[in-house]
Design a protein around this motif. Structure first.
Motif, PDB file in Angstrom:
ATOM      1  N   TYR A  70      -9.302 -62.466  51.005  1.00  0.00           N
ATOM      2  CA  TYR A  70      -8.201 -64.450  51.629  1.00  0.00           C
ATOM      3  C   TYR A  70      -7.309 -63.289  51.874  1.00  0.00           C
ATOM      4  O   TYR A  70      -6.575 -62.365  51.873  1.00  0.00           O
ATOM      5  CB  TYR A  70      -7.598 -64.628  50.054  1.00  0.00           C
ATOM      6  CG  TYR A  70      -9.016 -65.341  49.477  1.00  0.00           C
ATOM      7  CD1 TYR A  70      -9.328 -65.972  49.451  1.00  0.00           C
ATOM      8  CD2 TYR A  70      -9.938 -64.730  48.602  1.00  0.00           C
ATOM      9  CE1 TYR A  70     -11.073 -66.541  48.850  1.00  0.00           C
ATOM     10  CE2 TYR A  70     -11.486 -65.169  48.076  1.00  0.00           C
ATOM     11  CZ  TYR A  70     -11.592 -65.899  48.501  1.00  0.00           C
ATOM     12  OH  TYR A  70     -12.503 -66.987  47.544  1.00  0.00           O
ATOM     13  N   CYS A  71      -6.436 -64.118  53.262  1.00  0.00           N
ATOM     14  CA  CYS A  71      -5.244 -63.539  53.497  1.00  0.00           C
ATOM     15  C   CYS A  71      -3.599 -64.735  53.566  1.00  0.00           C
ATOM     16  O   CYS A  71      -4.451 -66.091  53.543  1.00  0.00           O
ATOM     17  CB  CYS A  71      -5.389 -63.059  55.080  1.00  0.00           C
ATOM     18  SG  CYS A  71      -3.854 -62.769  55.419  1.00  0.00           S
ATOM     19  N   SER A  72      -2.820 -63.948  52.664  1.00  0.00           N
ATOM     20  CA  SER A  72      -1.777 -65.043  52.942  1.00  0.00           C
ATOM     21  C   SER A  72      -0.952 -65.895  54.175  1.00  0.00           C
ATOM     22  O   SER A  72      -0.553 -66.840  54.392  1.00  0.00           O
ATOM     23  CB  SER A  72       0.072 -63.733  52.858  1.00  0.00           C
ATOM     24  OG  SER A  72      -0.140 -63.552  53.658  1.00  0.00           O
ATOM     25  N   CYS A  73      -1.903 -66.052  55.611  1.00  0.00           N
ATOM     26  CA  CYS A  73      -1.597 -66.655  56.763  1.00  0.00           C
ATOM     27  C   CYS A  73      -3.033 -67.725  57.075  1.00  0.00           C
ATOM     28  O   CYS A  73      -2.436 -68.420  57.413  1.00  0.00           O
ATOM     29  CB  CYS A  73      -2.344 -65.286  57.995  1.00  0.00           C
ATOM     30  SG  CYS A  73      -3.596 -65.181  58.321  1.00  0.00           S
ATOM     31  N   PHE A  74      -3.272 -67.314  55.886  1.00  0.00           N
ATOM     32  CA  PHE A  74      -4.536 -68.945  55.654  1.00  0.00           C
ATOM     33  C   PHE A  74      -3.060 -70.140  54.960  1.00  0.00           C
ATOM     34  O   PHE A  74      -3.789 -70.899  55.020  1.00  0.00           O
ATOM     35  CB  PHE A  74      -4.717 -69.139  54.396  1.00  0.00           C
ATOM     36  CG  PHE A  74      -7.008 -67.462  54.968  1.00  0.00           C
ATOM     37  CD1 PHE A  74      -6.892 -67.732  55.830  1.00  0.00           C
ATOM     38  CD2 PHE A  74      -6.894 -67.538  53.629  1.00  0.00           C
ATOM     39  CE1 PHE A  74      -7.684 -66.719  56.359  1.00  0.00           C
ATOM     40  CE2 PHE A  74      -8.343 -66.368  54.174  1.00  0.00           C
ATOM     41  CZ  PHE A  74      -8.971 -66.080  55.212  1.00  0.00           C
ATOM     42  N   ILE A  86     -12.063 -65.292  59.876  1.00  0.00           N
ATOM     43  CA  ILE A  86     -11.941 -63.698  59.106  1.00  0.00           C
ATOM     44  C   ILE A  86     -10.307 -63.563  59.983  1.00  0.00           C
ATOM     45  O   ILE A  86     -10.999 -62.547  61.352  1.00  0.00           O
ATOM     46  CB  ILE A  86     -13.247 -62.751  58.819  1.00  0.00           C
ATOM     47  CG1 ILE A  86     -13.915 -63.604  57.210  1.00  0.00           C
ATOM     48  CG2 ILE A  86     -12.432 -61.184  58.426  1.00  0.00           C
ATOM     49  CD1 ILE A  86     -14.800 -62.304  58.119  1.00  0.00           C
ATOM     50  N   CYS A  87      -9.884 -63.858  60.072  1.00  0.00           N
ATOM     51  CA  CYS A  87      -8.203 -62.758  60.918  1.00  0.00           C
ATOM     52  C   CYS A  87      -8.435 -61.594  60.676  1.00  0.00           C
ATOM     53  O   CYS A  87      -8.863 -60.794  60.138  1.00  0.00           O
ATOM     54  CB  CYS A  87      -7.177 -63.583  60.070  1.00  0.00           C
ATOM     55  SG  CYS A  87      -6.616 -62.552  58.132  1.00  0.00           S
ATOM     56  N   THR A  88      -7.632 -61.089  61.434  1.00  0.00           N
ATOM     57  CA  THR A  88      -7.513 -59.640  62.252  1.00  0.00           C
ATOM     58  C   THR A  88      -6.963 -58.758  60.995  1.00  0.00           C
ATOM     59  O   THR A  88      -6.789 -57.442  60.507  1.00  0.00           O
ATOM     60  CB  THR A  88      -7.161 -59.384  63.249  1.00  0.00           C
ATOM     61  OG1 THR A  88      -5.712 -59.778  63.771  1.00  0.00           O
ATOM     62  CG2 THR A  88      -8.498 -60.053  64.328  1.00  0.00           C
ATOM     63  N   HIS A  89      -5.995 -59.328  60.132  1.00  0.00           N
ATOM     64  CA  HIS A  89      -5.316 -58.771  58.756  1.00  0.00           C
ATOM     65  C   HIS A  89      -6.148 -58.431  57.953  1.00  0.00           C
ATOM     66  O   HIS A  89      -6.127 -57.178  57.350  1.00  0.00           O
ATOM     67  CB  HIS A  89      -4.174 -59.917  57.889  1.00  0.00           C
ATOM     68  CG  HIS A  89      -3.540 -60.116  58.903  1.00  0.00           C
ATOM     69  ND1 HIS A  89      -3.104 -61.366  58.988  1.00  0.00           N
ATOM     70  CD2 HIS A  89      -2.263 -59.450  60.131  1.00  0.00           C
ATOM     71  CE1 HIS A  89      -1.959 -62.124  60.388  1.00  0.00           C
ATOM     72  NE2 HIS A  89      -1.314 -61.047  60.549  1.00  0.00           N
ATOM     73  N   ILE A  90      -6.876 -59.322  57.912  1.00  0.00           N
ATOM     74  CA  ILE A  90      -8.350 -58.957  56.618  1.00  0.00           C
ATOM     75  C   ILE A  90      -9.393 -57.735  57.613  1.00  0.00           C
ATOM     76  O   ILE A  90      -9.670 -56.788  56.499  1.00  0.00           O
ATOM     77  CB  ILE A  90      -9.290 -60.159  56.641  1.00  0.00           C
ATOM     78  CG1 ILE A  90      -8.399 -61.317  55.315  1.00  0.00           C
ATOM     79  CG2 ILE A  90     -10.732 -59.401  55.858  1.00  0.00           C
ATOM     80  CD1 ILE A  90      -9.004 -61.914  55.333  1.00  0.00           C
TER      81      ILE A  90
HETATM   82 ZN   LIG Z   1      -4.112 -62.908  58.336  1.00  0.00          ZN
END
Ligand SMILES: [Zn+2]
Length: 193
Positions: A70-74, A86-90
């Motif tokens: 899980y990413c905070s950008c969600f 799936i964001c690129t932070h993940i």
């Molecule tokens: Zn993210």
């Protein structure tokens, strides 16, 4: 950072997400190479935002819970759209973890054989502590039904130990005592590629 390890870490990321685009991989790589990922605690990472990649916040928090990232950008404005992907932070965190794993120590032993039929038996009490990977290449297929293979087994563990195994090669049974010695995880990957 080693180029060879980075290549392997990207290869793993591609294998895990075969449908992701080149630009997704590239953005994850930029984040990783810019050293933006920091381990914050168990299963928590902080990823520094990069404005050039469209980030609006200075940092993002990635968590791993029940096998899902899980990413905070969600939780941002774009969250609803982003949640399904799936964001690129993940992706950067996964790359970071792949790299770290490849860079870690393991204890390993290698067996090379050439046979038509082959089998390696690891005592059942060692299952879970000892892992086996192999690469198989056909070296002689003149007898089409019984091609001859070159087989490389790598037996490895996170701890040093001696492993008693039974190796079967074309009906010839050998009892082996393998001493697992220290090497790096990526060497194991290179041996069975
Ligand atoms: Zn993210």
């Amino acid at each position: 950072m080693s180029r060879e390890l980075i290549d392997l870490a990207i290869e793993r990321l591609r294998e895990d997400f075969p449908n992701k685009s080149k630009s997704w991989i590239r953005r994850a790589l930029i984040r990783f190479m810019k050293n933006t990922v920091k381990e914050f605690g168990e299963n928590v990472w902080v990823v520094k935002g990069l404005p050039e990649l469209g980030d609006k916040y200075p940092t993002y928090v990635v968590r791993l819970r029940d096998g899902r990232y899980y990413c905070s950008c969600f939780e941002s404005n774009w969250g609803l759209r982003r949640k399904s992907e799936i964001c690129t932070h993940i992706a950067a965190v996964i790359l970071y973890r792949n790299y770290k794993k490849l860079d870690s120590d393991v204890y390993a032993s290698v067996i090379n054989i050439e046979c038509v039929d082959y089998y390696l038996e690891i005592p059942s009490e060692l299952k879970g502590r000892v892992r086996v990977v192999k690469s198989v290449r056909v070296v002689d297929s003149s007898d089409r039904l019984n091609p001859r293979h070159r087989v490389t087994y790598v037996i490895y563990s996170s701890e040093p130990m001696e492993v008693r195994t039974k190796l079967v090669c074309d009906g010839d049974v050998r009892e082996l005592s393998l001493k697992l010695t220290r090497t790096r995880r990526y060497i194991v990957e290179l041996l069975v590629r």
